[in-house]
Write an enzyme that holds these catalytic residues in place. Sequence first.
Site, PDB file in Angstrom:
ATOM      1  N   ASP A  97     -63.768 -47.625  -1.950  1.00 44.02           N
ATOM      2  CA  ASP A  97     -63.911 -46.816  -0.624  1.00 44.02           C
ATOM      3  C   ASP A  97     -64.905 -45.625  -0.810  1.00 44.02           C
ATOM      4  O   ASP A  97     -65.709 -45.401   0.195  1.00 44.02           O
ATOM      5  CB  ASP A  97     -62.475 -46.058  -0.473  1.00 44.02           C
ATOM      6  CG  ASP A  97     -61.307 -46.949  -0.126  1.00 44.02           C
ATOM      7  OD1 ASP A  97     -61.719 -48.287   0.020  1.00 44.02           O
ATOM      8  OD2 ASP A  97     -60.292 -46.598   0.098  1.00 44.02           O
TER       9      ASP A  97
ATOM     10  N   ASP B  27     -67.695 -44.830   2.079  1.00 44.15           N
ATOM     11  CA  ASP B  27     -67.693 -43.551   2.687  1.00 44.15           C
ATOM     12  C   ASP B  27     -69.296 -43.241   2.606  1.00 44.15           C
ATOM     13  O   ASP B  27     -69.796 -42.499   3.426  1.00 44.15           O
ATOM     14  CB  ASP B  27     -66.949 -42.593   2.169  1.00 44.15           C
ATOM     15  CG  ASP B  27     -65.436 -42.854   2.169  1.00 44.15           C
ATOM     16  OD1 ASP B  27     -65.144 -43.589   3.080  1.00 44.15           O
ATOM     17  OD2 ASP B  27     -64.362 -42.285   1.629  1.00 44.15           O
TER      18      ASP B  27
ATOM     19  N   SER C 296     -57.404 -42.780  14.475  1.00 45.25           N
ATOM     20  CA  SER C 296     -57.626 -42.828  13.059  1.00 45.25           C
ATOM     21  C   SER C 296     -57.754 -41.207  13.067  1.00 45.25           C
ATOM     22  O   SER C 296     -57.690 -40.585  14.158  1.00 45.25           O
ATOM     23  CB  SER C 296     -58.815 -43.332  12.820  1.00 45.25           C
ATOM     24  OG  SER C 296     -59.306 -43.071  11.636  1.00 45.25           O
TER      25      SER C 296
ATOM     26  N   LYS D 287     -51.075 -38.336   2.450  1.00 45.22           N
ATOM     27  CA  LYS D 287     -51.669 -39.347   2.997  1.00 45.22           C
ATOM     28  C   LYS D 287     -51.341 -40.726   2.235  1.00 45.22           C
ATOM     29  O   LYS D 287     -52.091 -40.821   1.032  1.00 45.22           O
ATOM     30  CB  LYS D 287     -53.350 -39.140   3.135  1.00 45.22           C
ATOM     31  CG  LYS D 287     -53.878 -40.202   3.990  1.00 45.22           C
ATOM     32  CD  LYS D 287     -55.170 -39.803   4.396  1.00 45.22           C
ATOM     33  CE  LYS D 287     -56.115 -40.865   5.052  1.00 45.22           C
ATOM     34  NZ  LYS D 287     -56.079 -41.948   4.506  1.00 45.22           N
TER      35      LYS D 287
ATOM     36  N   ARG E 143     -52.528 -51.631  13.487  1.00 46.21           N
ATOM     37  CA  ARG E 143     -53.327 -50.983  14.346  1.00 46.21           C
ATOM     38  C   ARG E 143     -54.522 -51.694  15.044  1.00 46.21           C
ATOM     39  O   ARG E 143     -54.981 -51.385  16.117  1.00 46.21           O
ATOM     40  CB  ARG E 143     -54.115 -49.710  13.413  1.00 46.21           C
ATOM     41  CG  ARG E 143     -54.816 -48.729  14.357  1.00 46.21           C
ATOM     42  CD  ARG E 143     -55.355 -47.660  13.477  1.00 46.21           C
ATOM     43  NE  ARG E 143     -56.315 -47.885  12.659  1.00 46.21           N
ATOM     44  CZ  ARG E 143     -56.933 -47.107  11.894  1.00 46.21           C
ATOM     45  NH1 ARG E 143     -56.648 -45.696  12.112  1.00 46.21           N
ATOM     46  NH2 ARG E 143     -57.956 -47.504  11.001  1.00 46.21           N
TER      47      ARG E 143
ATOM     48  N   GLU F  71     -46.608 -45.742   7.860  1.00 49.90           N
ATOM     49  CA  GLU F  71     -47.404 -46.701   6.734  1.00 49.90           C
ATOM     50  C   GLU F  71     -46.679 -47.485   5.957  1.00 49.90           C
ATOM     51  O   GLU F  71     -45.598 -47.172   5.586  1.00 49.90           O
ATOM     52  CB  GLU F  71     -47.943 -45.709   5.856  1.00 49.90           C
ATOM     53  CG  GLU F  71     -49.401 -46.099   4.992  1.00 49.90           C
ATOM     54  CD  GLU F  71     -50.634 -45.738   5.807  1.00 49.90           C
ATOM     55  OE1 GLU F  71     -50.674 -45.594   7.069  1.00 49.90           O
ATOM     56  OE2 GLU F  71     -51.661 -45.799   5.098  1.00 49.90           O
TER      57      GLU F  71
ATOM     58  N   LYS G   7     -59.091 -35.218   1.331  1.00 53.91           N
ATOM     59  CA  LYS G   7     -58.935 -36.171   0.217  1.00 53.91           C
ATOM     60  C   LYS G   7     -58.821 -35.455  -1.181  1.00 53.91           C
ATOM     61  O   LYS G   7     -59.005 -34.357  -1.417  1.00 53.91           O
ATOM     62  CB  LYS G   7     -60.065 -36.945   0.230  1.00 53.91           C
ATOM     63  CG  LYS G   7     -60.383 -37.751   1.430  1.00 53.91           C
ATOM     64  CD  LYS G   7     -60.238 -39.236   0.813  1.00 53.91           C
ATOM     65  CE  LYS G   7     -60.773 -40.388   2.013  1.00 53.91           C
ATOM     66  NZ  LYS G   7     -60.615 -41.519   1.450  1.00 53.91           N
TER      67      LYS G   7
ATOM     68  N   CYS H 117     -54.304 -61.981 -33.423  1.00 49.27           N
ATOM     69  CA  CYS H 117     -54.892 -62.345 -34.776  1.00 49.27           C
ATOM     70  C   CYS H 117     -53.668 -62.775 -35.506  1.00 49.27           C
ATOM     71  O   CYS H 117     -52.398 -62.122 -35.401  1.00 49.27           O
ATOM     72  CB  CYS H 117     -55.306 -60.862 -35.147  1.00 49.27           C
ATOM     73  SG  CYS H 117     -55.277 -60.665 -36.947  1.00 49.27           S
TER      74      CYS H 117
HETATM   75  S1  IVH Z   1     -51.696 -39.344  11.244  1.00 50.85           S
HETATM   76  C1  IVH Z   1     -53.251 -39.412  15.439  1.00 50.85           C
HETATM   77  N1  IVH Z   1     -50.044 -39.140   8.850  1.00 50.85           N
HETATM   78  O1  IVH Z   1     -54.241 -42.575   7.415  1.00 50.85           O
HETATM   79  C2  IVH Z   1     -52.770 -39.333  14.134  1.00 50.85           C
HETATM   80  N2  IVH Z   1     -51.983 -40.836   9.009  1.00 50.85           N
HETATM   81  O2  IVH Z   1     -56.698 -42.478   9.977  1.00 50.85           O
HETATM   82  C3  IVH Z   1     -52.371 -40.462  13.241  1.00 50.85           C
HETATM   83  N3  IVH Z   1     -51.920 -42.238   6.999  1.00 50.85           N
HETATM   84  O3  IVH Z   1     -54.651 -45.406   8.742  1.00 50.85           O
HETATM   85  C4  IVH Z   1     -52.472 -40.552  11.833  1.00 50.85           C
HETATM   86  N4  IVH Z   1     -50.440 -40.963   5.748  1.00 50.85           N
HETATM   87  O4  IVH Z   1     -52.307 -45.053   8.893  1.00 50.85           O
HETATM   88  C5  IVH Z   1     -51.210 -39.807   9.579  1.00 50.85           C
HETATM   89  N5  IVH Z   1     -49.047 -38.742   6.835  1.00 50.85           N
HETATM   90  C6  IVH Z   1     -49.907 -39.487   7.613  1.00 50.85           C
HETATM   91  C7  IVH Z   1     -50.661 -40.527   6.997  1.00 50.85           C
HETATM   92  C8  IVH Z   1     -51.676 -41.286   7.842  1.00 50.85           C
HETATM   93  C9  IVH Z   1     -51.470 -42.173   5.822  1.00 50.85           C
HETATM   94  C10 IVH Z   1     -52.995 -43.331   7.482  1.00 50.85           C
HETATM   95  C11 IVH Z   1     -53.057 -43.752   8.810  1.00 50.85           C
HETATM   96  C12 IVH Z   1     -54.455 -43.875   9.222  1.00 50.85           C
HETATM   97  C13 IVH Z   1     -55.247 -43.172   8.518  1.00 50.85           C
HETATM   98  C14 IVH Z   1     -55.591 -41.865   9.225  1.00 50.85           C
END
Ligand code: IVH
Length: 693
Positions: free
Chosen positions: A37, A41, A86, A125, A146, A189, A330, A442
């Site tokens: 990733d 990025d 996203s 996340k 998605r 998720e 991050k 061995c």
């Molecule tokens: S909120 C409009 N909360 O991260 C807001 N996303 O771009 C919608 N993700 O692929 C996302 N943990 O699947 C949110 N606690 C969390 C998250 C989360 C993982 C993922 C999500 C998306 C990406 C965000």
Amino acid sequence: MPFMADQDPATRAAALRAQLLHHAHRYYVLDEPEIPDTEYDRLFRELQALEAAHPELLTPDSPTRRVIGRVLDGFAPVRHAVAMLSIRTETDTTAAGAMAFDERVRRELGLGEDAPPVEYAAELKFDGLAINLRYEAGVLVQAATRGDGETGEDVTQNIRTVRGWPGAGGQVPQHLDGAAPAVLEVRGEVYMRRDAFERLNQRQRERGEKTFVNPRNAAAGAVRQLDPAIAAQRPLSFFAYGLGETEGWTPPETHSATLDALSAMGVPVCADRQVVQGAAGLVAFHQAMGARRDALPFDIDGVVYKVNSVALQKRLGFVTREPRWAVAHKYPAQEQMTRLNGIEIQVGRTGKLTPVARLEPVFVGGTTVSNATLHNVFELRRKGVRPGDRVIVRRAGDVIPEVVGRVPGVRASYVPNFRMPAACPVCGSQVLREKGGIDHRCSGGLFCAAQRKQALLHFAGRRAMDIEGLGDKLVDQLVDSGLIRILPDLYTLASDAGRARLSALERMAEKSAANLVDGLEKSKHTTLARFLYAMGIRHVGEATARDLARHFGGIERLIDASVEQLLEVGDVGPVVARSIHSFFRQVHNREVVQQLRGAGITWPEHDAAVADTASRPLAGKTLVLTGTLPTLTRDEAKALVEAAGGKVAGSVSKKTDYVVAGSEAGSKLDKARELGVAVLDEAGLKGLLDAAR
Ligand code: IVH
């Protein structure tokens, strides 16, 4: 690919767009990324910067402008009632990342310096795949990915198989609890726990099948698996983090209360979330979770901050593809790209040969990694990595770093395929492979210095003879100098002559020599179970060693036991029984036992069973485990309790002595409180277990 100075911006932008589209397709559509990733990025940011400097280069289909992802043939398309967007990613992994977000929010809300701090919902996340679950009148009717944000794939059949993990929750409910709204879309998720991932890959390796690069890909691949039966074999879990369309329900006024409400309906919500105030609160959360990252049972690649008030979220609104009220912050990446400098062979305690990658040092998962395992020769061939290749290295949790694959590209020159050596690189003994097996070994046994070193370290380990002052460096010196050839030589170091030889070792301080002698003396009083475990008999772990000690009471009876007699012991099966039997049939092993006892190692022989019970702090106790413990898996906790003589029961009653509760503990915890049963957390459990040490 480095920036090509001779490329004009237009050519470079086109090249970047093509590369990003290719990699996005590998990632989002095929679930088979070729680059980490971080590399994606980097390319993405380079294109963003180019487009910012040369707006005329911006194309409507630029990857910087749209949510990438496409419906895979074979799944029916699902149009999302509310677009699945996203979020913006803050890649500055320091506190500045959180502060920048708070500053932006305050500015956009027009808050002055004196205005009170903004309240945020801070979450993890999760590194998995975004899913929209649609419940109508409380019944799960559809699950979709998605996709491009507008249209996703119908993966209902596969999502129905998301069962979570024993004792840790995470199941996608087929029905919601309580009075259900007409329509409720839950977003969250789907992910795979690290223990589930390790086990899945272990199984794939044993079957000679392709292993998965990381839990995210394994999870995404399972969800988008056309055969639901295969999906069902992949252990997946789910956490909710938001809403889609709702009808017949007025959601709470804050994001945190919304998640509480979902949790009350039986939807899994991660307990590691917090409502915090202002930038300071965000920074503290980022740091606290960063410190716990390795101990979490699943991968996270950062934390997410959301403005908690739904009214303020509405005021902030969206920009192109992202809400202004949320950001992902991050952590240092757990996968990085580096160069494979060479492949070497490491010989383990049981003689197993493991190919190890020597890498160009790279900072990954919070530490600098220069060696990583390649598991075995078959795995290595499947990955097709050769010295000189650019490879992806992964280090997550406290799992040892591994090379997950190579980044496609040209090889400088012909590099021969790796082969396992026919002779052990350490002792020169013949290398053998069991028929049909995958591991090369061995055949030198304790003649091999590598095996001897590992055997010594195992013997001295905390759970074995617990010899303080004997670490890797000293073991290397002791074996390399020839001071120790067989285990019993260790105890000769405590004699006057031994001490003199010890002190003569290079860089051996008087004090470390004294510490070791002290540690050796202390280790002499042990238990039969520890002694048996310390011998390092193949397939005899701590639990089996305890069972054997209890069953036979003394070592003579064990040494003389036939395979049939060994099979009478609790969990001992044919493989283990044969291993123990053949170990004691070898004269030199029996001699080692006699010599060690001659050196003064003792244990309460005749009362072994009694002594064992007394030293088993949970003997006669019944425990119930519930929720997710911070570091132990359910199986590990159970094994520890049982090893300590306790029983693990499935439900709480008046007979329960303790309930061990982790996060997301549910009804069992309530029951314990109701009945007045003692409740412990993981630390409390460990305290009990250590009490008798
Ligand atoms: S909120 C409009 N909360 O991260 C807001 N996303 O771009 C919608 N993700 O692929 C996302 N943990 O699947 C949110 N606690 C969390 C998250 C989360 C993982 C993922 C999500 C998306 C990406 C965000």
